[in-house]
Design a protein around this motif. Structure first.
Motif, PDB file in Angstrom:
ATOM      1  N   ARG A 283     -20.025 -40.049 -72.298  1.00 29.17           N
ATOM      2  CA  ARG A 283     -20.107 -41.483 -71.986  1.00 29.17           C
ATOM      3  C   ARG A 283     -20.434 -42.299 -73.227  1.00 29.17           C
ATOM      4  N   HIS A 284     -21.394 -41.799 -74.016  1.00 32.74           N
ATOM      5  CA  HIS A 284     -21.867 -42.523 -75.206  1.00 32.74           C
ATOM      6  C   HIS A 284     -22.145 -41.500 -76.302  1.00 32.74           C
ATOM      7  N   SER A 285     -21.105 -40.851 -76.770  1.00 32.28           N
ATOM      8  CA  SER A 285     -21.286 -39.703 -77.662  1.00 32.28           C
ATOM      9  C   SER A 285     -21.970 -40.082 -78.968  1.00 32.28           C
ATOM     10  N   ILE A 286     -21.527 -41.144 -79.597  1.00 33.32           N
ATOM     11  CA  ILE A 286     -22.112 -41.518 -80.893  1.00 33.32           C
ATOM     12  C   ILE A 286     -23.559 -41.959 -80.708  1.00 33.32           C
ATOM     13  N   GLU A 287     -23.833 -42.715 -79.662  1.00 37.57           N
ATOM     14  CA  GLU A 287     -25.211 -43.149 -79.420  1.00 37.57           C
ATOM     15  C   GLU A 287     -26.121 -41.953 -79.145  1.00 37.57           C
ATOM     16  N   ALA A 288     -25.641 -41.004 -78.348  1.00 29.78           N
ATOM     17  CA  ALA A 288     -26.461 -39.834 -78.026  1.00 29.78           C
ATOM     18  C   ALA A 288     -26.826 -39.061 -79.292  1.00 29.78           C
ATOM     19  N   THR A 289     -25.854 -38.845 -80.167  1.00 25.24           N
ATOM     20  CA  THR A 289     -26.124 -38.137 -81.418  1.00 25.24           C
ATOM     21  C   THR A 289     -27.074 -38.941 -82.295  1.00 25.24           C
ATOM     22  N   HIS A 290     -26.843 -40.245 -82.380  1.00 24.85           N
ATOM     23  CA  HIS A 290     -27.707 -41.101 -83.198  1.00 24.85           C
ATOM     24  C   HIS A 290     -29.145 -41.058 -82.694  1.00 24.85           C
ATOM     25  N   LEU A 291     -29.331 -41.157 -81.376  1.00 24.70           N
ATOM     26  CA  LEU A 291     -30.689 -41.173 -80.822  1.00 24.70           C
ATOM     27  C   LEU A 291     -31.390 -39.840 -81.037  1.00 24.70           C
ATOM     28  N   ARG A 292     -30.673 -38.730 -80.931  1.00 21.03           N
ATOM     29  CA  ARG A 292     -31.268 -37.418 -81.162  1.00 21.03           C
ATOM     30  C   ARG A 292     -31.834 -37.344 -82.585  1.00 21.03           C
ATOM     31  N   ARG A 293     -31.044 -37.804 -83.548  1.00 19.75           N
ATOM     32  CA  ARG A 293     -31.480 -37.744 -84.951  1.00 19.75           C
ATOM     33  C   ARG A 293     -32.569 -38.781 -85.235  1.00 19.75           C
ATOM     34  N   ARG A 294     -32.417 -39.967 -84.661  1.00 21.95           N
ATOM     35  CA  ARG A 294     -33.406 -41.019 -84.871  1.00 21.95           C
ATOM     36  C   ARG A 294     -34.760 -40.611 -84.295  1.00 21.95           C
ATOM     37  N   GLY A 295     -34.738 -39.980 -83.123  1.00 19.35           N
ATOM     38  CA  GLY A 295     -35.999 -39.573 -82.512  1.00 19.35           C
ATOM     39  C   GLY A 295     -36.781 -38.614 -83.391  1.00 19.35           C
ATOM     40  N   LEU A 296     -36.091 -37.641 -83.973  1.00 21.03           N
ATOM     41  CA  LEU A 296     -36.766 -36.696 -84.858  1.00 21.03           C
ATOM     42  C   LEU A 296     -37.316 -37.407 -86.095  1.00 21.03           C
ATOM     43  N   VAL A 308     -40.457 -41.559 -78.607  1.00 16.26           N
ATOM     44  CA  VAL A 308     -40.376 -41.223 -77.179  1.00 16.26           C
ATOM     45  C   VAL A 308     -39.251 -42.003 -76.515  1.00 16.26           C
ATOM     46  N   ALA A 309     -39.155 -43.296 -76.817  1.00 18.75           N
ATOM     47  CA  ALA A 309     -38.110 -44.122 -76.200  1.00 18.75           C
ATOM     48  C   ALA A 309     -36.719 -43.618 -76.599  1.00 18.75           C
ATOM     49  N   ALA A 310     -36.537 -43.315 -77.873  1.00 22.08           N
ATOM     50  CA  ALA A 310     -35.227 -42.845 -78.346  1.00 22.08           C
ATOM     51  C   ALA A 310     -34.868 -41.505 -77.722  1.00 22.08           C
ATOM     52  N   LEU A 311     -35.825 -40.599 -77.678  1.00 23.03           N
ATOM     53  CA  LEU A 311     -35.551 -39.247 -77.193  1.00 23.03           C
ATOM     54  C   LEU A 311     -35.361 -39.210 -75.680  1.00 23.03           C
ATOM     55  N   ARG A 312     -36.069 -40.045 -74.970  1.00 23.01           N
ATOM     56  CA  ARG A 312     -35.858 -40.090 -73.518  1.00 23.01           C
ATOM     57  C   ARG A 312     -34.444 -40.568 -73.207  1.00 23.01           C
ATOM     58  N   ARG A 313     -33.979 -41.568 -73.937  1.00 29.12           N
ATOM     59  CA  ARG A 313     -32.601 -42.021 -73.692  1.00 29.12           C
ATOM     60  C   ARG A 313     -31.601 -40.950 -74.129  1.00 29.12           C
ATOM     61  N   ALA A 314     -31.875 -40.247 -75.224  1.00 28.32           N
ATOM     62  CA  ALA A 314     -30.987 -39.160 -75.644  1.00 28.32           C
ATOM     63  C   ALA A 314     -30.882 -38.106 -74.557  1.00 28.32           C
ATOM     64  N   CYS A 315     -31.995 -37.794 -73.930  1.00 23.81           N
ATOM     65  CA  CYS A 315     -31.989 -36.798 -72.847  1.00 23.81           C
ATOM     66  C   CYS A 315     -31.210 -37.284 -71.637  1.00 23.81           C
ATOM     67  N   VAL A 323     -32.559 -29.929 -77.596  1.00 23.33           N
ATOM     68  CA  VAL A 323     -33.241 -30.331 -78.832  1.00 23.33           C
ATOM     69  C   VAL A 323     -34.078 -31.583 -78.618  1.00 23.33           C
ATOM     70  N   SER A 324     -33.475 -32.609 -77.987  1.00 25.52           N
ATOM     71  CA  SER A 324     -34.220 -33.849 -77.756  1.00 25.52           C
ATOM     72  C   SER A 324     -35.366 -33.634 -76.782  1.00 25.52           C
ATOM     73  N   ALA A 325     -35.148 -32.794 -75.758  1.00 30.05           N
ATOM     74  CA  ALA A 325     -36.226 -32.507 -74.807  1.00 30.05           C
ATOM     75  C   ALA A 325     -37.388 -31.825 -75.519  1.00 30.05           C
ATOM     76  N   TYR A 326     -37.087 -30.882 -76.423  1.00 33.47           N
ATOM     77  CA  TYR A 326     -38.147 -30.207 -77.178  1.00 33.47           C
ATOM     78  C   TYR A 326     -38.874 -31.198 -78.080  1.00 33.47           C
ATOM     79  N   ASN A 327     -38.119 -32.031 -78.804  1.00 33.31           N
ATOM     80  CA  ASN A 327     -38.759 -32.990 -79.700  1.00 33.31           C
ATOM     81  C   ASN A 327     -39.574 -34.015 -78.926  1.00 33.31           C
ATOM     82  N   LEU A 328     -39.124 -34.358 -77.727  1.00 35.36           N
ATOM     83  CA  LEU A 328     -39.893 -35.267 -76.879  1.00 35.36           C
ATOM     84  C   LEU A 328     -41.210 -34.610 -76.466  1.00 35.36           C
ATOM     85  N   ALA A 329     -41.167 -33.320 -76.169  1.00 40.05           N
ATOM     86  CA  ALA A 329     -42.399 -32.592 -75.860  1.00 40.05           C
ATOM     87  C   ALA A 329     -43.354 -32.638 -77.046  1.00 40.05           C
ATOM     88  N   CYS A 330     -42.818 -32.471 -78.249  1.00 41.48           N
ATOM     89  CA  CYS A 330     -43.659 -32.531 -79.450  1.00 41.48           C
ATOM     90  C   CYS A 330     -44.289 -33.906 -79.607  1.00 41.48           C
TER      91      CYS A 330
END
Length: 403
Positions: A283-296, A308-315, A323-330
């Motif tokens: 649905r939002h491939s570029i945004e999902a990848t961007h948010l995963r990297r931005r969250g870390l 947290v906000a970035a990673l929750r939306r990535a999930c 990966v995003s779920a793990y980083n969100l846990a961290c």
């Protein structure tokens, strides 16, 4: 591929050495320099008529009102590759020099292939992402579409403009062979689907690399799909997928198969996987990848609430993203939110996270390491019950539990 990289490759080749990129970039094989000069002169003289000919071959497959962006074509010698960057196409002239001036018609067709890539990239930016099963599959589907349509147009151009030269007979046979064995070639896609279903991202990446290296088997899969769409539903149907992306390409191919009453070349389960990706990462491939990297990156900067906000939306965007779920846990653990951290650790494991060693040693999780729930989760990762493949817990992971 950069100009600096090409310059270093040229210097290494002239010294008889190689580059860090490997031997293919450091090899210079040139026959008669006089013949090479004649070919470059011929290329310059052909360009005024060649440019509009290439444009005419591509235009029917671009959306209405869209034109080919400005492109510079650069010729180089040596190596085993052609390539492109933004606004530039690189063609290895030594391939054609070795076969003589008659091979230039084949070079024209190659330019159709590469120029179409540039035009589609201008319409539909993509991202190479191997971080989750769905991002791996989406990238593979995207490449199948891109290379398939580009080869289809190259093949059409060869058939219409250069059926008799030796180079083009070679290409014809290569492409015909790929079409004849398209269903067999699609077996690699079946392997990729299996790897993704088992969260084996390393194998998925290796299969994608193999499938698209040097005109590999997944090129032929895309070519067969594009040809079927064009023949059964027309150029307009194929054109409709160029800017909308791989999900539309696969769906249109399925419609073409139904319209023709012909068997599909795609392995069982392919369209089911396509629809799963369409509901998630696609649905939002570029945004999902961007948010995963931005969250870390935000975690590393200590900006935990934004992370947290970035990673929750990535999930939410990618239900297979461990990966995003793990980083969100961290991030939650670093905030002292133990229950929320354990919730997202459970989610990450359910999505395929299996690095027990990292879980045991990651300092970001120090605040939950003594928790009984953490110990149970770690034990379950080390000794999964029955060895069954994990599946995500119910829900899309968009809600947290705990304070």
């Amino acid at each position: 591929l950069t100009r600096n990289g090409l310059a270093e490759a040229a210097r290494a080749a002239l010294r008889g050495e190689t580059t860090e990129a490997g031997p293919p970039l450091g090899r210079l094989v040139v026959g008669s320099w006089d013949e090479l000069r004649r070919m470059t002169v011929a290329l310059r003289s052909r360009w005024p008529r060649l440019a509009p000919s290439i444009a005419a071959a591509i235009a029917p497959y671009l959306p209405a009102g869209r034109s080919i962006p400005p492109i510079t074509v650069r010729f180089h010698l040596g190596g085993q590759w052609d390539g492109r960057t933004f606004g530039e196409v690189y063609v290895n002239l030594s391939f054609f020099q070795a076969r003589g001036p008659d091979s230039l018609e084949g070079l024209d067709a190659l330019l159709v292939h590469e120029v179409f890539h540039q035009a589609q990239a201008d319409l539909l930016p993509g991202v190479e992402d191997y971080s989750s099963p769905q991002s791996c599959l989406f990238y593979a589907f995207l490449r199948i579409e891109q290379e398939g349509i580009a080869r289809h147009l190259e093949y059409r151009y060869l058939r219409e403009h250069a059926p008799d030269t030796s180079l083009d007979r070679t290409n014809f046979e290569k492409y015909r062979d790929g079409l004849r064995h398209a269903a067999e070639n699609a077996g690699m896609l079946g392997q990729l689907l299996e790897a993704a279903s088992h969260h084996d991202l390393r194998r998925a990446r290796l299969l994608i690399d193999e499938g698209f290296t040097a005109g590999g088997p997944l090129y032929a899969v895309g070519h067969s799909m594009a040809l079927r769409i064009d023949r059964r539903l027309g150029a307009g149907a194929l054109r409709g997928t160029v800017a909308t992306g791989p999900i539309a390409f696969f769906r249109t191919y399925a419609a073409a198969v139904r319209a023709g009453g012909e068997p599909t070349i795609l392995p069982a389960g392919t369209m089911r996987a396509v629809e799963e990706v369409a509901r998630g990462y696609g649905r939002h491939s570029i945004e999902a990848t961007h948010l995963r990297r931005r969250g870390l990156r935000l975690i590393e900067e200590g900006r935990l609430e934004k992370a947290v906000a970035a990673l929750r939306r990535a999930c939410r965007l990618d239900p297979s993203d461990a990966v995003s779920a793990y980083n969100l846990a961290c991030a939650r653990a670093l905030q002292g939110r133990s229950r929320a951290a354990l919730h997202w650790l459970e989610r990450s494991v359910g999505r395929g996270f299996d690095d027990a060693r990292l879980l045991r040693t990651d300092p970001d999780l120090d605040t939950v390491r003594d928790d009984d729930g953490f110990r149970r989760l770690l034990l379950r990762m080390i000794r999964p019950a029955g060895g069954a493949t994990r599946s995500p817990p119910p829900g899309d992971g968009s809600e947290e539990i705990g304070p």
